[in-house]
Motif scaffolding. Structure first.
Motif, PDB file in Angstrom:
ATOM      1  N   ASP A 277    -108.043 -41.219 -24.760  1.00  0.00           N
ATOM      2  CA  ASP A 277    -107.436 -42.548 -24.768  1.00  0.00           C
ATOM      3  C   ASP A 277    -105.962 -42.513 -24.370  1.00  0.00           C
ATOM      4  OD1 ASP A 277    -109.810 -43.797 -25.974  1.00  0.00           O
ATOM      5  OD2 ASP A 277    -109.233 -42.682 -27.776  1.00  0.00           O
ATOM      6  N   VAL A 278    -105.232 -41.489 -24.850  1.00  0.00           N
ATOM      7  CA  VAL A 278    -103.782 -41.432 -24.660  1.00  0.00           C
ATOM      8  C   VAL A 278    -103.373 -40.037 -24.210  1.00  0.00           C
ATOM      9  CG1 VAL A 278    -101.525 -41.592 -25.793  1.00  0.00           C
ATOM     10  CG2 VAL A 278    -103.344 -43.218 -26.388  1.00  0.00           C
ATOM     11  N   GLY A 279    -102.550 -39.984 -23.169  1.00  0.00           N
ATOM     12  CA  GLY A 279    -101.942 -38.732 -22.743  1.00  0.00           C
ATOM     13  C   GLY A 279    -100.541 -38.631 -23.312  1.00  0.00           C
ATOM     14  N   LEU A 280    -100.117 -37.435 -23.663  1.00  0.00           N
ATOM     15  CA  LEU A 280     -98.823 -37.230 -24.324  1.00  0.00           C
ATOM     16  C   LEU A 280     -97.820 -36.553 -23.405  1.00  0.00           C
ATOM     17  CD1 LEU A 280    -100.113 -35.804 -27.735  1.00  0.00           C
ATOM     18  CD2 LEU A 280     -99.589 -38.194 -27.185  1.00  0.00           C
ATOM     19  N   VAL A 281     -96.615 -37.112 -23.376  1.00  0.00           N
ATOM     20  CA  VAL A 281     -95.456 -36.448 -22.783  1.00  0.00           C
ATOM     21  C   VAL A 281     -94.578 -36.034 -23.955  1.00  0.00           C
ATOM     22  CG1 VAL A 281     -93.388 -36.728 -21.375  1.00  0.00           C
ATOM     23  CG2 VAL A 281     -95.556 -37.745 -20.621  1.00  0.00           C
ATOM     24  N   LEU A 282     -94.296 -34.745 -24.085  1.00  0.00           N
ATOM     25  CA  LEU A 282     -93.653 -34.234 -25.305  1.00  0.00           C
ATOM     26  C   LEU A 282     -92.267 -33.636 -25.080  1.00  0.00           C
ATOM     27  CD1 LEU A 282     -96.688 -32.454 -27.059  1.00  0.00           C
ATOM     28  CD2 LEU A 282     -95.758 -34.733 -27.525  1.00  0.00           C
ATOM     29  N   TYR A 283     -91.709 -33.752 -23.885  1.00  0.00           N
ATOM     30  CA  TYR A 283     -90.400 -33.149 -23.631  1.00  0.00           C
ATOM     31  C   TYR A 283     -89.319 -33.765 -24.518  1.00  0.00           C
ATOM     32  CZ  TYR A 283     -92.502 -31.245 -19.383  1.00  0.00           C
ATOM     33  OH  TYR A 283     -93.314 -30.597 -18.490  1.00  0.00           O
ATOM     34  N   LYS A 284     -88.441 -32.916 -25.048  1.00  0.00           N
ATOM     35  CA  LYS A 284     -87.356 -33.394 -25.905  1.00  0.00           C
ATOM     36  C   LYS A 284     -86.164 -33.922 -25.113  1.00  0.00           C
ATOM     37  CE  LYS A 284     -88.181 -30.714 -30.122  1.00  0.00           C
ATOM     38  NZ  LYS A 284     -87.643 -29.688 -31.049  1.00  0.00           N
ATOM     39  N   GLY A 285     -86.052 -33.555 -23.852  1.00  0.00           N
ATOM     40  CA  GLY A 285     -84.896 -33.994 -23.078  1.00  0.00           C
ATOM     41  C   GLY A 285     -83.661 -33.207 -23.445  1.00  0.00           C
ATOM     42  N   HIS A 286     -83.738 -31.876 -23.323  1.00  0.00           N
ATOM     43  CA  HIS A 286     -82.650 -31.005 -23.775  1.00  0.00           C
ATOM     44  C   HIS A 286     -81.535 -30.861 -22.747  1.00  0.00           C
ATOM     45  CE1 HIS A 286     -85.448 -28.470 -21.550  1.00  0.00           C
ATOM     46  NE2 HIS A 286     -84.473 -27.619 -21.340  1.00  0.00           N
ATOM     47  N   ASN A 287     -81.716 -31.379 -21.544  1.00  0.00           N
ATOM     48  CA  ASN A 287     -80.634 -31.385 -20.556  1.00  0.00           C
ATOM     49  C   ASN A 287     -80.821 -32.580 -19.624  1.00  0.00           C
ATOM     50  OD1 ASN A 287     -82.622 -30.651 -18.651  1.00  0.00           O
ATOM     51  ND2 ASN A 287     -82.149 -28.468 -18.813  1.00  0.00           N
ATOM     52  N   LEU A 288     -79.877 -32.763 -18.703  1.00  0.00           N
ATOM     53  CA  LEU A 288     -79.915 -33.924 -17.810  1.00  0.00           C
ATOM     54  C   LEU A 288     -81.186 -33.946 -16.970  1.00  0.00           C
ATOM     55  CD1 LEU A 288     -76.239 -34.183 -16.482  1.00  0.00           C
ATOM     56  CD2 LEU A 288     -77.430 -35.790 -17.984  1.00  0.00           C
ATOM     57  N   ASN A 289     -81.635 -32.771 -16.542  1.00  0.00           N
ATOM     58  CA  ASN A 289     -82.843 -32.692 -15.727  1.00  0.00           C
ATOM     59  C   ASN A 289     -84.030 -33.307 -16.446  1.00  0.00           C
ATOM     60  OD1 ASN A 289     -84.618 -31.653 -13.562  1.00  0.00           O
ATOM     61  ND2 ASN A 289     -85.321 -30.243 -15.153  1.00  0.00           N
ATOM     62  N   TYR A 290     -84.139 -33.052 -17.747  1.00  0.00           N
ATOM     63  CA  TYR A 290     -85.280 -33.571 -18.507  1.00  0.00           C
ATOM     64  C   TYR A 290     -85.040 -34.995 -19.000  1.00  0.00           C
ATOM     65  CZ  TYR A 290     -87.967 -29.305 -18.348  1.00  0.00           C
ATOM     66  OH  TYR A 290     -88.722 -28.255 -17.908  1.00  0.00           O
ATOM     67  N   ILE A 291     -83.818 -35.320 -19.336  1.00  0.00           N
ATOM     68  CA  ILE A 291     -83.524 -36.686 -19.775  1.00  0.00           C
ATOM     69  C   ILE A 291     -83.901 -37.684 -18.680  1.00  0.00           C
ATOM     70  CG2 ILE A 291     -81.652 -38.301 -20.317  1.00  0.00           C
ATOM     71  CD1 ILE A 291     -80.242 -35.981 -21.750  1.00  0.00           C
ATOM     72  N   TYR A 292     -83.603 -37.326 -17.446  1.00  0.00           N
ATOM     73  CA  TYR A 292     -83.900 -38.237 -16.326  1.00  0.00           C
ATOM     74  C   TYR A 292     -85.156 -37.799 -15.578  1.00  0.00           C
ATOM     75  CZ  TYR A 292     -79.436 -40.312 -17.329  1.00  0.00           C
ATOM     76  OH  TYR A 292     -78.407 -40.952 -17.973  1.00  0.00           O
ATOM     77  N   ASN A 293     -86.115 -37.339 -16.344  1.00  0.00           N
ATOM     78  CA  ASN A 293     -87.361 -36.840 -15.787  1.00  0.00           C
ATOM     79  C   ASN A 293     -88.482 -37.847 -16.011  1.00  0.00           C
ATOM     80  OD1 ASN A 293     -89.382 -35.132 -14.833  1.00  0.00           O
ATOM     81  ND2 ASN A 293     -89.608 -34.054 -16.779  1.00  0.00           N
ATOM     82  N   ALA A 294     -89.197 -38.153 -14.943  1.00  0.00           N
ATOM     83  CA  ALA A 294     -90.487 -38.842 -15.056  1.00  0.00           C
ATOM     84  C   ALA A 294     -91.520 -37.779 -14.727  1.00  0.00           C
ATOM     85  CB  ALA A 294     -90.573 -40.016 -14.094  1.00  0.00           C
ATOM     86  N   PRO A 295     -92.072 -37.106 -15.739  1.00  0.00           N
ATOM     87  CA  PRO A 295     -92.864 -35.895 -15.508  1.00  0.00           C
ATOM     88  C   PRO A 295     -94.115 -36.137 -14.673  1.00  0.00           C
ATOM     89  CG  PRO A 295     -92.301 -36.158 -17.846  1.00  0.00           C
ATOM     90  CD  PRO A 295     -91.963 -37.438 -17.167  1.00  0.00           C
ATOM     91  N   ASN A 296     -94.554 -35.088 -14.002  1.00  0.00           N
ATOM     92  CA  ASN A 296     -95.794 -35.163 -13.233  1.00  0.00           C
ATOM     93  C   ASN A 296     -96.936 -35.686 -14.089  1.00  0.00           C
ATOM     94  OD1 ASN A 296     -94.116 -33.749 -11.523  1.00  0.00           O
ATOM     95  ND2 ASN A 296     -95.326 -31.865 -11.535  1.00  0.00           N
ATOM     96  N   LYS A 297     -96.980 -35.226 -15.341  1.00  0.00           N
ATOM     97  CA  LYS A 297     -98.091 -35.587 -16.223  1.00  0.00           C
ATOM     98  C   LYS A 297     -98.139 -37.086 -16.508  1.00  0.00           C
ATOM     99  CE  LYS A 297    -100.373 -31.859 -16.701  1.00  0.00           C
ATOM    100  NZ  LYS A 297     -99.847 -31.320 -15.439  1.00  0.00           N
ATOM    101  N   LEU A 298     -97.011 -37.758 -16.504  1.00  0.00           N
ATOM    102  CA  LEU A 298     -97.014 -39.207 -16.684  1.00  0.00           C
ATOM    103  C   LEU A 298     -97.922 -39.855 -15.641  1.00  0.00           C
ATOM    104  CD1 LEU A 298     -95.974 -41.985 -17.683  1.00  0.00           C
ATOM    105  CD2 LEU A 298     -93.999 -41.665 -16.179  1.00  0.00           C
ATOM    106  N   PHE A 299     -97.728 -39.499 -14.380  1.00  0.00           N
ATOM    107  CA  PHE A 299     -98.493 -40.110 -13.294  1.00  0.00           C
ATOM    108  C   PHE A 299     -99.927 -39.584 -13.235  1.00  0.00           C
ATOM    109  CE2 PHE A 299     -93.975 -39.911 -12.057  1.00  0.00           C
ATOM    110  CZ  PHE A 299     -93.708 -41.270 -12.084  1.00  0.00           C
ATOM    111  N   GLU A 300    -100.114 -38.340 -13.657  1.00  0.00           N
ATOM    112  CA  GLU A 300    -101.466 -37.786 -13.678  1.00  0.00           C
ATOM    113  C   GLU A 300    -102.314 -38.448 -14.763  1.00  0.00           C
ATOM    114  OE1 GLU A 300     -99.722 -33.555 -12.045  1.00  0.00           O
ATOM    115  OE2 GLU A 300    -100.605 -33.633 -14.046  1.00  0.00           O
ATOM    116  N   TYR A 301    -101.730 -38.645 -15.950  1.00  0.00           N
ATOM    117  CA  TYR A 301    -102.443 -39.365 -17.010  1.00  0.00           C
ATOM    118  C   TYR A 301    -102.796 -40.782 -16.553  1.00  0.00           C
ATOM    119  CZ  TYR A 301    -100.807 -35.824 -20.452  1.00  0.00           C
ATOM    120  OH  TYR A 301    -100.548 -34.685 -21.166  1.00  0.00           O
ATOM    121  N   LEU A 302    -101.823 -41.474 -15.969  1.00  0.00           N
ATOM    122  CA  LEU A 302    -102.054 -42.852 -15.528  1.00  0.00           C
ATOM    123  C   LEU A 302    -103.159 -42.913 -14.469  1.00  0.00           C
ATOM    124  CD1 LEU A 302     -98.380 -44.186 -15.247  1.00  0.00           C
ATOM    125  CD2 LEU A 302    -100.062 -44.764 -16.998  1.00  0.00           C
TER     126      LEU A 302
END
Length: 375
Positions: A277-302
């Motif tokens: 039912d739900v896909g999880l994105v679990l990154y904490k955003g520990h640096n700028l690269n991750y804070i401003y990240n729209a991960p591959n998995k977001l689009f793959e889950y969708l």
């Protein structure tokens, strides 16, 4: 026939956006391509595609003995250079600063007419190049800044936020060179026959990806699932898990959490993901690269019809937030997940469904057209 040389020093198997690109390029009329990469260290089946020759060597960081590591480093630089000299490409596309040095040598000393395309999976802040284990990458990056950025015809980041930071770091690069190139899955993923949700069943959560306590909210989501054994299940697919995390999950031995430590083959994700039912994105955003990240998995889950929970501190996901149609994208605080989130996520089943518009075939049209047009 346009000849394109693709240099991706990091193992292809860890970067589906590249293999998706090669799958499309292999079928593109008027284009021929060769690729150089390295062998992966996770026993992943090596990627290949009919019509494109892929050369590989060993990645130095995976080797312990100093003499063998040095040899692998030399081969990693000289191997792609020799292949470019033999192939005489019209264009070279390289990914990440790890791949820059061979292209620098080829462009500067052997073929000044070759068109250079550069794409980054990640945004690297200037400070990151000074980090531990980055000395040779930093040296390669200096060659990018001093020479390749001036000569390149294309430089891309995965989204506008990352590109904005890149512009600030390198204000002298001509604006017309700078592009965005998002990491989307194949269009075929959105053609799956989705299963109807059962409103009486448990909420089925899915996580695919790397795991560490430092950089992901894995402990928080595990604690949440443990508190609701009759209401939610969690399946985890990860071949890249820190040892302490793997041991922690395996020690739980509970019915509503299943851990697949071999991960899953990328091409099998759609047929598997329809069971959730739900896909999880679990990154904490520990640096700028991750804070401003729209991960591959977001689009793959969708693409697979799953709604997605994204951390509130991942600002790169903000443009995709949606709770009016399914699949939805819901912003959550993994540190304090409320029980009401289960009810909200189950209620998404009643929303109108729209297939994801994000696919690599459409996204890659611009760069492929450009590769075919440049002389």
């Amino acid at each position: 026939m346009k000849r394109v040389f693709v240099l991706h020093i990091l193992p292809l198997e860890f970067y589906p956006p590249v293999t998706n690109f090669l799958n499309i390029l292999s079928k593109e009329p008027g284009v021929a391509a060769k690729v150089y990469s390295t062998h992966n260290n996770k026993d992943r089946r090596e990627y290949f595609v009919p019509g494109i020759k892929i050369f590989r060597s060993n990645y130095p960081s995976y080797i312990k003995r100093k003499s063998e590591k040095l040899w692998a480093f030399l081969v990693m630089v000289v191997g792609p250079l020799l292949q470019m000299l033999l192939y005489k490409p019209h264009s070279v596309l390289y990914y990440e600063p790890h791949s820059a040095f061979s292209v620098y040598l080829y462009k500067k000393f052997f073929n000044r007419k070759v068109n250079v395309f550069i794409h980054y999976h990640e945004y690297y802040s200037p400070e990151e190049f000074l980090g531990e284990g980055m000395s040779w990458v930093n040296y390669f990056h200096k060659k990018e800044v001093a020479f390749l950025y001036k000569k390149a015809v294309w430089i891309s980041q995965t989204n506008t936020s990352r590109l904005s930071y890149f512009k600030k770091d390198h204000p002298d690069i001509e604006k017309e060179k700078l592009r965005t190139l998002a990491n989307y899955p194949p269009k075929s993923w959105s053609n799956i026959n989705f299963k109807e949700e059962n409103p009486l069943s448990k909420l089925r959560l899915l996580y695919i990806g790397a795991l560490s306590f430092e950089n992901t909210y894995i402990k928080e989501i595990l604690d949440f699932v443990l508190k609701h054994p009759t209401k939610v299940t969690l399946d985890i697919y990860s071949f890249n898990t820190k040892k302490e995390v793997s041991s922690y999950i395996k020690a739980m031995s509970v019915e509503n959490i299943t851990y697949y430590d071999k991960g899953i083959d990328y091409n099998r994700i759609p047929e598997m993901a329809v069971n959730y039912d739900v896909g999880l994105v679990l990154y904490k955003g520990h640096n700028l690269n991750y804070i401003y990240n729209a991960p591959n998995k977001l689009f793959e889950y969708l693409a697979c019809g799953l709604s997605v929970w994204v951390p509130k501190n991942l600002l790169g996901c903000a443009p995709y937030l949606n709770d009016s149609t399914k699949p939805a994208v819901i912003q959550v605080d993994y540190v304090g997940l409320p029980q009401e989130l289960l009810l909200k996520s189950k209620a998404l089943a009643d929303l109108p469904f729209y297939s994801s518009p994000y696919n690599d075939e459409d996204e890659l049209k611009t760069i492929i057209t450009f590769l075919k047009q440049v002389s």
